[in-house]
Design an enzyme around this catalytic site. Structure first.
Site, PDB file in Angstrom:
ATOM      1  N   GLY A 146     -52.691 -60.059 -49.598  1.00  0.00           N
ATOM      2  CA  GLY A 146     -53.986 -60.718 -49.454  1.00  0.00           C
ATOM      3  C   GLY A 146     -55.013 -59.809 -48.802  1.00  0.00           C
ATOM      4  N   SER A 147     -55.819 -60.403 -47.911  1.00  0.00           N
ATOM      5  CA  SER A 147     -56.962 -59.665 -47.352  1.00  0.00           C
ATOM      6  C   SER A 147     -56.568 -58.489 -46.475  1.00  0.00           C
ATOM      7  CB  SER A 147     -57.850 -60.626 -46.559  1.00  0.00           C
ATOM      8  OG  SER A 147     -58.498 -61.524 -47.444  1.00  0.00           O
ATOM      9  N   THR A 148     -55.309 -58.428 -46.030  1.00  0.00           N
ATOM     10  CA  THR A 148     -54.889 -57.254 -45.257  1.00  0.00           C
ATOM     11  C   THR A 148     -54.893 -55.998 -46.118  1.00  0.00           C
ATOM     12  OG1 THR A 148     -52.551 -57.663 -45.734  1.00  0.00           O
ATOM     13  CG2 THR A 148     -53.426 -58.639 -43.724  1.00  0.00           C
ATOM     14  N   PHE A 149     -55.058 -56.173 -47.434  1.00  0.00           N
ATOM     15  CA  PHE A 149     -55.081 -55.035 -48.352  1.00  0.00           C
ATOM     16  C   PHE A 149     -56.469 -54.401 -48.464  1.00  0.00           C
ATOM     17  CE2 PHE A 149     -53.926 -53.006 -52.504  1.00  0.00           C
ATOM     18  CZ  PHE A 149     -52.679 -52.529 -52.137  1.00  0.00           C
TER      19      PHE A 149
END
Length: 458
Positions: free
Chosen positions: A291-294
Site C-alpha cells: 500500500g502507501s508504504t510503497f
C-alpha cells in the site's frame, strides 16, 4: 528284557543325535553362530553432543541445553504389568491407563515419558522395577519463554533443529534452530557395548568416546528491544482486534536484524502443546500488499530519473482522477500539491501522475533495485521473494496501482530493508540474523539510489 532293549536303543539313538548336533554346532556351524551371537548381543549407545547456545547481540542466553532423564521400559521383561503401571503412574503423575497401554505393547522398548523432572526420575528409580530404565538425554531450554519464539524455533526431543512438527510445512516455517542446526548440533559419538538375552547391558570396562559440543551462535537480536516490541504488538492486537502483527527493526548500516517480533508468539519450551499456526516467522515467510508504504520508493525512482523535483506542483483533482475506465481516489481530497506534499499527505493521485512521467519499465526496474521481487538474502529457511510483475507501458492503471503499492507483494523484512536505504545514503544492505563480526562481516551493500535522492526523500 525285550522292552528294556527297545528303550535303551531309543535312548542311544537320542544321545547319538544330540552328540551329532553338538558336533555340528561346535565345528561346522561354529563361525556362523559366533557371528550371529555377536551381532545379536552387540548394542550401540548414541552419545549426543550438547547443543550450542543461542545468544543475543550482548551475549545474553536465548537457548541453552542441559542433561535430563527420560523413562523407558522393556515390556517383555515386566511380569506384572498392571501393578507396574499403577506404580509408574503414581511416580510420573500420569493416568495408570496410559502407562498400562504403553506397557501392553509387544516391542522390546517403549518410551513412558520424555524429559522428566529430577524428582520424578528419583521416584521411578526408587521403585526398582525390572524392565524400567532411566535414559540420559539432552533438552533445549529457551530462557525467555515465548520471547522471539517464531524466530528461534525449537529443537525436537531428539535434539534436531526444526521449524515445526509433522503437520507444519517445513519449507515455509524455517527457524534459527534449523538454519544453524549443523553448527549448533556439534558431533555426537557412539558407544559399543554387549547385552544379554534379555536386552540388559552387560557390565564391562569401556572407554567412552567424547562428543563435541555444538558451537554457540550470536544473533543480531537485542533482547531488550525484542521485549518492548512484543509488548507493543500485544497492545496493538488488543486495541485493533487484528489476528496477528509483526514488527521488524534493522540497523540500516549493517543490516543486522535487531528485532523480529510476532504476536501472538509461542513458547518453544512446550512446542508440542502450542498452536502450530504461531510457529510462522511471518516477517520472512508471509507477503502482503504494501500500500502507501510503497510511495517513497516510487517517488524516489522519479526523482532519481530526473522527471520531477520536490517543489513541482501537481493537480490532485479534488480527490478523484480517472484513468481509462477506472477512478483513482484519495482518502483526503486535495487540489494542488508539491511532490514533497504528495508524499507527506500520501496522495494516490499525485503519485500516479508523477509515475506516469517515469513510465512502467523504469518504475519496475527501480523497485527491484530496492530489493523487491527477490529474497532479502538473510538466509532464513523458507524465506519468500514476494512478487513484482512486469508491466507494459500501455497498462496505465497497473502502472498507477504499482506506484502506490497495489498489485505487488512484499515481506516485512523486504520492506524494512528497502526503507533503510533512505537512512543509509541510498545503499541497500543485506538483512542478517547473526551479529556482524570479524569472522562474519556484513556484506557490502548495493546502491539503489544516489545519496542526494535518499537525502531528499528522507
Amino acid at each position: 528284557p525285550g522292552r528294556l532293549q527297545v528303550v535303551a536303543f531309543v535312548g542311544l539313538l537320542g544321545f547319538a543325535a544330540l552328540l551329532g548336533r553338538a558336533i555340528q554346532l561346535q565345528t561346522l556351524d561354529a563361525e556362523v553362530l559366533a557371528t550371529r551371537a555377536a551381532r545379536q548381543g552387540a548394542t550401540k549407545v548414541e552419545l549426543s553432543a550438547l547443543r550450542g547456545e543461542l545468544r543475543d547481540r550482548n551475549g545474553r542466553p536465548l537457548a541453552v541445553s542441559a542433561s535430563v532423564e527420560s523413562v523407558a521400559a522393556s515390556p517383555r521383561l515386566i511380569a506384572d504389568r498392571p501393578t507396574a503401571a499403577r506404580a509408574l503412574a503414581k511416580a510420573l503423575r500420569l493416568p495408570a491407563k496410559e502407562i498400562e497401554a504403553r506397557l501392553a505393547q509387544t516391542t522390546s522398548f517403549v518410551w513412558l515419558q520424555r524429559w522428566v523432572t529430577p524428582d520424578a526420575a528419583d521416584r521411578v528409580r526408587a521403585l526398582g522395577l525390572e524392565g524400567v530404565h532411566l535414559h540420559g538425554e539432552r533438552r533445549r531450554f529457551y530462557t525467555n519463554g515465548s520471547l522471539a519464539g517464531p524466530l528461534l524455533g525449537f529443537a525436537d526431543r531428539d535434539g534436531r533443529g526444526l521449524s515445526g512438527i509433522v503437520l507444519v510445512d517445513l519449507r515455509r516455517n524455517g527457524r534459527v534452530e534449523l538454519l544453524f542446526d549443523r553448527e549448533l548440533r556439534g558431533a555426537g559419538a557412539e558407544l559399543h557395548m554387549n547385552r544379554d538375552g534379555g536386552g540388559r547391558p552387560l557390565p564391562q570396562e569401556v572407554q567412552a568416546p567424547e562428543a563435541r559440543a555444538g558451537q554457540p551462535i550470536t544473533l543480531a537480536l537485542d533482547l531488550e528491544l525484542q521485549h518492548f516490541a512484543e509488548k507493543a504488538l500485544a497492545e496493538s492486537l488488543r486495541k485493533t482486534g487484528a489476528r496477528h502483527a509483526t514488527l521488524v527493526a534493522l540497523d540500516p548500516r549493517t543490516g543486522e536484524i535487531l528485532v523480529a517480533a510476532e504476536s501472538p508468539s509461542f513458547d518453544p519450551n512446550r512446542f508440542w502443546l502450542e498452536d502450530s499456526s504461531a510457529y510462522r516467522a511471518r516477517a520472512f515467510v508471509d507477503t502482503f500488499e504494501p500500500g502507501s508504504t510503497f510511495k517513497p520508493f516510487s517517488i524516489a525512482a522519479a526523482l532519481e530519473a530526473g522527471v520531477t523535483h520536490p517543489g513541482e506542483i501537481f493537480d490532485c483533482e479534488g480527490g478523484r482522477f480517472r484513468i481509462g475506465r477506472r477512478t483513482i481516489r484519495d482518502y483526503h481530497p486535495h487540489d494542488l500539491l508539491s511532490v514533497s506534499d504528495i508524499l507527506k499527505v500520501s496522495s494516490n493521485i499525485g503519485t500516479a501522475k508523477i509515475i506516469a512521467r517515469l513510465g512502467a519499465r523504469r518504475l519496475v526496474d527501480a523497485v527491484r533495485r530496492f530489493g523487491f521481487g527477490r529474497v532479502s538474502g538473510s538466509g532464513f529457511p523458507g524465506e519468500v521473494a514476494g512478487s513484482v510483475r512486469e508491466i507494459r507501458e500501455r497498462q496505465a492503471i497497473e502502472r498507477a496501482n504499482l506506484s502506490f503499492g497495489q498489485g505487488v507483494t512484499v515481506t516485512p523484512v523486504q520492506l524494512v530493508a528497502a526503507m533503510a536505504v533512505f537512512a543509509n545514503g541510498g545503499v541497500r544492505v543485506t538483512p542478517r540474523i547473526t551479529r556482524a563480526s570479524a569472522d562474519t562481516p556484513a556484506v557490502a551493500g548495493e546502491r539503489a539510489i544516489s545519496e542526494r535522492t535518499a537525502r531528499i526523500v528522507l
